[in-house]
Design an enzyme around this catalytic site. Structure first.
Site, PDB file in Angstrom:
ATOM      1  CG  MET A  91      -8.590   7.725   6.637  1.00 19.27           C
ATOM      2  SD  MET A  91      -9.677   6.362   6.178  1.00 19.27           S
ATOM      3  CE  MET A  91     -10.046   5.513   7.680  1.00 19.27           C
ATOM      4  CG  ASP A 132      -2.248  -0.831   1.091  1.00 19.58           C
ATOM      5  OD1 ASP A 132      -2.502  -1.128  -0.233  1.00 19.58           O
ATOM      6  OD2 ASP A 132      -2.785  -0.910   2.081  1.00 19.58           O
ATOM      7  CE  LYS A 155      -8.071   1.007  -2.117  1.00 13.57           C
ATOM      8  NZ  LYS A 155      -7.331   0.396  -0.778  1.00 13.57           N
TER       9      LYS A 155
HETATM   10  N1  SAH Z   1      -4.296   0.562   9.046  1.00 12.19           N
HETATM   11  C1  SAH Z   1      -3.845   1.914   9.250  1.00 12.19           C
HETATM   12  C2  SAH Z   1      -5.055   2.869   8.943  1.00 12.19           C
HETATM   13  C3  SAH Z   1      -5.337   3.139   7.542  1.00 12.19           C
HETATM   14  S1  SAH Z   1      -6.502   4.346   7.087  1.00 12.19           S
HETATM   15  C4  SAH Z   1      -3.450   1.923  10.665  1.00 12.19           C
HETATM   16  O1  SAH Z   1      -3.741   0.732  11.453  1.00 12.19           O
HETATM   17  O2  SAH Z   1      -2.799   2.628  11.014  1.00 12.19           O
HETATM   18  C5  SAH Z   1      -5.285   5.722   6.759  1.00 12.19           C
HETATM   19  C6  SAH Z   1      -5.255   6.804   7.867  1.00 12.19           C
HETATM   20  O3  SAH Z   1      -4.402   6.342   8.897  1.00 12.19           O
HETATM   21  C7  SAH Z   1      -4.563   8.069   7.551  1.00 12.19           C
HETATM   22  O4  SAH Z   1      -5.727   8.938   6.940  1.00 12.19           O
HETATM   23  C8  SAH Z   1      -4.223   8.826   8.822  1.00 12.19           C
HETATM   24  O5  SAH Z   1      -5.275   9.282   9.480  1.00 12.19           O
HETATM   25  C9  SAH Z   1      -3.595   7.290   9.534  1.00 12.19           C
HETATM   26  N2  SAH Z   1      -2.342   7.365   9.331  1.00 12.19           N
HETATM   27  C10 SAH Z   1      -1.541   6.353   8.753  1.00 12.19           C
HETATM   28  N3  SAH Z   1      -0.126   6.403   8.814  1.00 12.19           N
HETATM   29  C11 SAH Z   1      -0.137   7.429   9.496  1.00 12.19           C
HETATM   30  C12 SAH Z   1       0.984   8.303  10.141  1.00 12.19           C
HETATM   31  N4  SAH Z   1       2.336   7.816  10.026  1.00 12.19           N
HETATM   32  N5  SAH Z   1       0.916   9.550  10.627  1.00 12.19           N
HETATM   33  C13 SAH Z   1      -0.334   9.786  11.103  1.00 12.19           C
HETATM   34  N6  SAH Z   1      -1.458   9.244  10.545  1.00 12.19           N
HETATM   35  C14 SAH Z   1      -1.310   8.072  10.106  1.00 12.19           C
END
Ligand code: SAH
Length: 254
Positions: free
Chosen positions: A171, A35, A57
């Protein structure tokens, strides 16, 4: 012989925050479908023979629709390959990992879920914010901010405003004004501390701290961008306390 699919969490951003198991699987994989939010450095640990397939995406566009990803996982497994489906954070926290698992299960394809550190936990820790703290918070909730407008299962901001101490919102950047409005409407204090953590745990991490009353204007003026997390609750105060204590220690020792 059917292969096996590992649905693997890559952790929140810092490549070293991956699990030992996930790292071993990356090294053994025939194919890695990855991803957008995973650290690209991790792909460097794959063997030179490993096929790397980008499924990311970008917000607003779909590099590879979920249905095609599901089909690709099935196809590679049916070819007998060891497949790693590498996802940001944890695959079962807003990661659509279960949709892929359901597809594989329906084809009778062996699969395994390998959890990862979800970004809320990783980013908060990296910003000096505990999601629970004896004095401030006995509960926390992971919430998606992307469902503010007329979806089938609307977010119960009315309940979240009062029944959970710390809110970790994924998100939510583009929905920050709507989220703020919902929480204020349902009686959350305008003085509630809020932290915005952009690219948490990476070398490009930025943290913005404010309150529910001013955080949306701060986010605009600081040009906050994705990926970012919103942490709402008294626990945000611990960050300032930690920084203050560190400064005092430096003064004392220095
Ligand atoms: N499965 C992932 C979440 C995917 S949804 C998890 O467990 O973290 C994608 C969202 O995750 C982004 O919009 C943001 O809100 C958050 N996100 C992912 N990586 C991040 C990071 N390094 N710092 C801050 N927010 C993050």
């Amino acid at each position: 012989m059917t292969g096996k699919v590992y649905i693997v969490g890559a952790g929140p951003g810092d490549p070293e925050l991956i699990t030992v198991k996930a790292m071993r699987l990356i090294q053994q994989a025939d194919v890695i479908l990855y991803d957008r939010l995973i650290s690209k450095e991790l792909l460097g640990y794959a063997s030179t023979h490993t096929e790397l397939v980008y499924c990311g995406k970008a917000p607003g566009s779909h590099a590879m629709p979920q249905q095609l990803i599901n089909q690709a996982l099935v196809k590679y497994a049916q070819e007998g390959k060891t497949v790693v489906r590498l996802k940001g954070g944890d695959p079962f926290v807003f990661g659509r990992g279960a949709e892929e698992a359901l597809e594989l299960a329906s084809w009778g394809i062996p699969y395994e879920i390998v959890p990862g550190i979800t970004s809320a936990i990783g980013a908060a820790a990296s910003a000096g914010i505990p999601v629970t703290h004896r004095e401030y918070a006995a509960s926390f909730a992971c919430v998606t901010g992307s469902r503010c407008h007329g979806e089938k299962t609307p977010i119960r901001w009315d309940l979240l405003a009062h029944s959970v101490d710390t809110l970790a919102i994924y998100m939510g950047v583009s929905e920050l004004p709507a989220i703020r409005e919902e929480l204020l409407k349902h009686g959350k204090a305008a003085s509630t501390p809020v932290a915005l953590i952009e690219r948490g745990t990476t070398t490009r991490q930025r943290t913005i701290v404010g309150t529910l009353s001013d955080i949306h204007t701060l986010a605009v003026s600081m040009k906050l961008a994705n990926p970012a997390l919103i942490i709402i609750g008294e626990v945000v105060r611990v960050r300032e306390r930690l920084m203050l204590a560190e400064q005092q220690a430096v003064t004392l020792i220095g």
